[in-house]
Design an enzyme around this catalytic site. Structure first.
Site, mmCIF file in Angstrom:
data_model
loop_
_atom_site.group_PDB
_atom_site.id
_atom_site.type_symbol
_atom_site.label_atom_id
_atom_site.label_comp_id
_atom_site.label_asym_id
_atom_site.label_seq_id
_atom_site.Cartn_x
_atom_site.Cartn_y
_atom_site.Cartn_z
ATOM 1 N N ARG A 112 -4.165 7.900 -8.977
ATOM 2 C CA ARG A 112 -2.782 7.845 -8.520
ATOM 3 C C ARG A 112 -2.080 9.094 -9.065
ATOM 4 O O ARG A 112 -2.414 9.575 -10.148
ATOM 5 C CB ARG A 112 -2.080 6.591 -9.029
ATOM 6 C CG ARG A 112 -2.702 5.280 -8.549
ATOM 7 C CD ARG A 112 -1.972 4.085 -9.148
ATOM 8 N NE ARG A 112 -2.532 2.825 -8.699
ATOM 9 C CZ ARG A 112 -3.479 2.141 -9.342
ATOM 10 N NH1 ARG A 112 -3.947 2.609 -10.488
ATOM 11 N NH2 ARG A 112 -3.943 1.007 -8.863
ATOM 12 N N ARG A 152 -5.748 10.849 -2.271
ATOM 13 C CA ARG A 152 -6.369 9.654 -2.871
ATOM 14 C C ARG A 152 -7.082 8.868 -1.780
ATOM 15 O O ARG A 152 -8.201 8.380 -1.962
ATOM 16 C CB ARG A 152 -5.289 8.820 -3.560
ATOM 17 C CG ARG A 152 -5.759 7.480 -4.136
ATOM 18 C CD ARG A 152 -4.616 6.887 -4.966
ATOM 19 N NE ARG A 152 -4.681 5.456 -5.147
ATOM 20 C CZ ARG A 152 -5.341 4.853 -6.130
ATOM 21 N NH1 ARG A 152 -6.030 5.566 -6.992
ATOM 22 N NH2 ARG A 152 -5.315 3.528 -6.246
ATOM 23 N N TYR A 181 -9.653 0.367 3.701
ATOM 24 C CA TYR A 181 -10.542 1.481 4.045
ATOM 25 C C TYR A 181 -11.783 1.037 4.815
ATOM 26 O O TYR A 181 -12.623 1.867 5.149
ATOM 27 C CB TYR A 181 -11.001 2.196 2.767
ATOM 28 C CG TYR A 181 -9.868 2.798 1.983
ATOM 29 C CD1 TYR A 181 -9.235 3.960 2.410
ATOM 30 C CD2 TYR A 181 -9.411 2.194 0.812
ATOM 31 C CE1 TYR A 181 -8.185 4.506 1.687
ATOM 32 C CE2 TYR A 181 -8.369 2.740 0.087
ATOM 33 C CZ TYR A 181 -7.761 3.889 0.536
ATOM 34 O OH TYR A 181 -6.725 4.425 -0.171
ATOM 35 N N LYS A 195 -1.987 1.122 -13.635
ATOM 36 C CA LYS A 195 -0.949 0.102 -13.489
ATOM 37 C C LYS A 195 -1.167 -1.025 -14.481
ATOM 38 O O LYS A 195 -2.283 -1.408 -14.776
ATOM 39 C CB LYS A 195 -0.969 -0.457 -12.061
ATOM 40 C CG LYS A 195 -0.335 0.461 -11.030
ATOM 41 C CD LYS A 195 -0.208 -0.245 -9.694
ATOM 42 C CE LYS A 195 0.551 0.618 -8.689
ATOM 43 N NZ LYS A 195 0.695 -0.063 -7.384
ATOM 44 N N HIS A 232 -7.964 -0.693 -8.314
ATOM 45 C CA HIS A 232 -7.374 -1.820 -7.587
ATOM 46 C C HIS A 232 -7.764 -3.130 -8.261
ATOM 47 O O HIS A 232 -8.960 -3.379 -8.495
ATOM 48 C CB HIS A 232 -7.864 -1.852 -6.139
ATOM 49 C CG HIS A 232 -7.275 -0.775 -5.278
ATOM 50 N ND1 HIS A 232 -7.825 -0.394 -4.072
ATOM 51 C CD2 HIS A 232 -6.181 0.005 -5.455
ATOM 52 C CE1 HIS A 232 -7.095 0.566 -3.537
ATOM 53 N NE2 HIS A 232 -6.088 0.827 -4.362
ATOM 54 N N HIS A 248 -0.994 11.111 -2.328
ATOM 55 C CA HIS A 248 -1.567 9.817 -1.954
ATOM 56 C C HIS A 248 -2.549 9.952 -0.801
ATOM 57 O O HIS A 248 -3.539 9.219 -0.724
ATOM 58 C CB HIS A 248 -0.455 8.836 -1.593
ATOM 59 C CG HIS A 248 -0.831 7.403 -1.842
ATOM 60 N ND1 HIS A 248 -1.131 6.918 -3.095
ATOM 61 C CD2 HIS A 248 -0.978 6.348 -0.986
ATOM 62 C CE1 HIS A 248 -1.434 5.632 -3.016
ATOM 63 N NE2 HIS A 248 -1.358 5.269 -1.748
#
Length: 317
Positions: A160, A264, A296, A184, A287, A261
Site C-alpha cells: 500500500r 499495487r 483479481y 492495516k 488482505h 494503487h
C-alpha cells in the site's frame, strides 16, 4: 466543515473505539471523521443531532448526497459510516434505538481494478531509470533515484502506498531479501524483495549518503528510507502520486491511468496471470479476508480460458 459540538464529541468517542478495539489506521479514521462531520453538518441544518435524528432524516441525507452528485460507491461508504456510528451509540446506550438499521444503500457492482500491462510497467521503469541516469545536479539525481526506487519496490512488493512511503531506513540493508511491513491494524507481515528492487535501494541509499556528506551531516539523520526533502518526516502519499503521474506522462502513458494503487493492482494481477496462488497473493497484499483478493480472479479466469483454448485437444484451432 465542522460538526456540532455534541456530535463532534461523539465522533471522537467513536473513533477512539475504532482505533482501540478494531485497530483502525489513521487513513481509515480520517475518512470516518470526514464522512461523519459532513453528516453532522447536514443534521445541523435541519435542527437535528446524532442523538435525535430519525430514519427519515438519514434517508434525506442520502438523498442530499445524490443531489450533490456523489457516486453510488461514495454514498454506500457514507451509509456504512452512519450504520457503524449508530450501532456504537446503541451499544453505549447513548441511544435506545438504531435509526440506520433498516436503511438500504444504493446498489453497486464491484468494478474491476484498473491494471497496467507488463509492457506499460516496463516503460515506466525504463523511463524512471533513464531520468535517474540523465540527471546532472546532485539533488535532481537524488530525486530521480528516489522515484525509481519507489517504483521498483512498489512493483516488486505490491505495498500500500502508506506502507511504502513509511518504510524505515533499515529496509535498505544490503543483505535484506525480506522486509517487515507494518500494515492495516498495525499488523506486521514479511514481504520478499527481488534483485531489481534491492539494487535500486542500494543506488538510492548511496546517493543519499553522498548528499549527506556534502552537507556534512549523517545519512542516518532520518529514520525513514524515503525522508521528505523539505521537512521532517517521510515523503507523503500525495507527493509520490504526483511524481508518478509526471513519470507516466514522460513514459507516454495517460496520467489518469496511473497511481500507486494501480501499480499495487498490477503487482497482484501480473502474479496471478503467471500462475501464483490466490492465497499467496492475499498474504503478500496484507488482505485479512480472501474475498478482498478475489477481485483479481478475473485475471485467473482469463488465464484458464486461454489455457483451455490453446491446450485442449478438441479446442478450435
Amino acid at each position: 466543515m465542522r460538526a456540532k459540538p455534541a456530535d463532534a464529541k461523539l465522533i471522537t468517542l467513536f473513533l477512539d473505539m475504532l482505533a482501540a478495539e478494531q485497530g483502525a489506521g489513521d487513513n481509515t479514521l480520517q475518512a470516518y471523521r470526514r464522512d461523519l462531520t459532513d453528516f453532522s453538518e447536514f443534521l445541523g441544518r435541519i435542527g437535528q443531532t446524532f442523538v435525535s435524528a430519525d430514519t427519515e432524516n438519514l434517508r434525506n441525507y442520502l438523498a442530499d448526497l445524490d443531489t450533490r452528485g456523489f457516486k453510488s460507491s461514495s454514498v454506500a461508504r457514507r451509509l456504512s459510516a452512519i450504520r457503524h456510528l449508530h450501532r456504537f451509540l446503541l451499544n453505549e446506550r447513548i441511544r435506545s434505538d438504531d435509526p440506520a438499521a433498516i436503511l438500504s444503500g444504493p446498489k453497486r457492482g464491484r468494478g474491476l481494478p484498473k491494471v497496467l500491462s507488463i509492457a506499460d510497467v516496463d516503460r515506466m521503469l525504463t523511463k524512471a531509470r533513464e531520468l535517474a541516469q540523465a540527471a546532472d545536479a546532485p539533488l535532481q539525481q537524488l530525486r530521480a533515484l528516489r522515484l525509481y526506487c519507489l517504483l521498483e519496490v512498489l512493483y516488486a512488493t505490491g505495498l500500500r502506498v502508506s506502507e511504502l512511503v513509511s518504510l524505515p531506513l533499515a529496509a535498505a540493508r544490503r543483505d535484506a531479501r525480506m522486509i517487515v511491513v507494518r500494515g492495516k491494524g498495525d499488523k506486521e507481515r514479511l514481504v520478499p524483495l527481488n534483485d531489481a528492487s534491492r539494487q535500486a535501494m542500494a543506488e538510492y541509499l548511496s546517493a543519499m549518503q553522498a548528499a549527506a556528506a556534502t552537507k556534512k551531516k549523517s545519512a542516518a539523520t532520518s529514520k525513514w528510507l524515503f525522508p521528505s526533502f523539505g521537512e521532517s518526516g517521510h515523503l507523503t502519499r500525495q507527493h509520490f502520486a504526483r511524481d508518478l503521474k509526471e513519470l507516466a506522462v514522460a513514459a507516454g502513458l495517460a496520467p489518469r491511468l496511473v497511481s500507486p494503487h494501480v501499480l499495487r493492482h498490477a503487482f497482484a494481477s501480473h502474479l496471478l496471470h503467471n500462475g501464483a496462488d490466490l492465497r499467496i497473493v492475499q498474504t503478500l497484499l496484507g488482505h485479512t479476508d480472501i474475498s478482498t483478493t478475489q477481485i483479481y480472479t478475473h485475471v485467473v479466469e482469463e488465464r484458464l480460458k486461454s489455457l483451455v483454448r490453446d491446450l485442449h485437444p478438441l479446442a478450435e484451432k
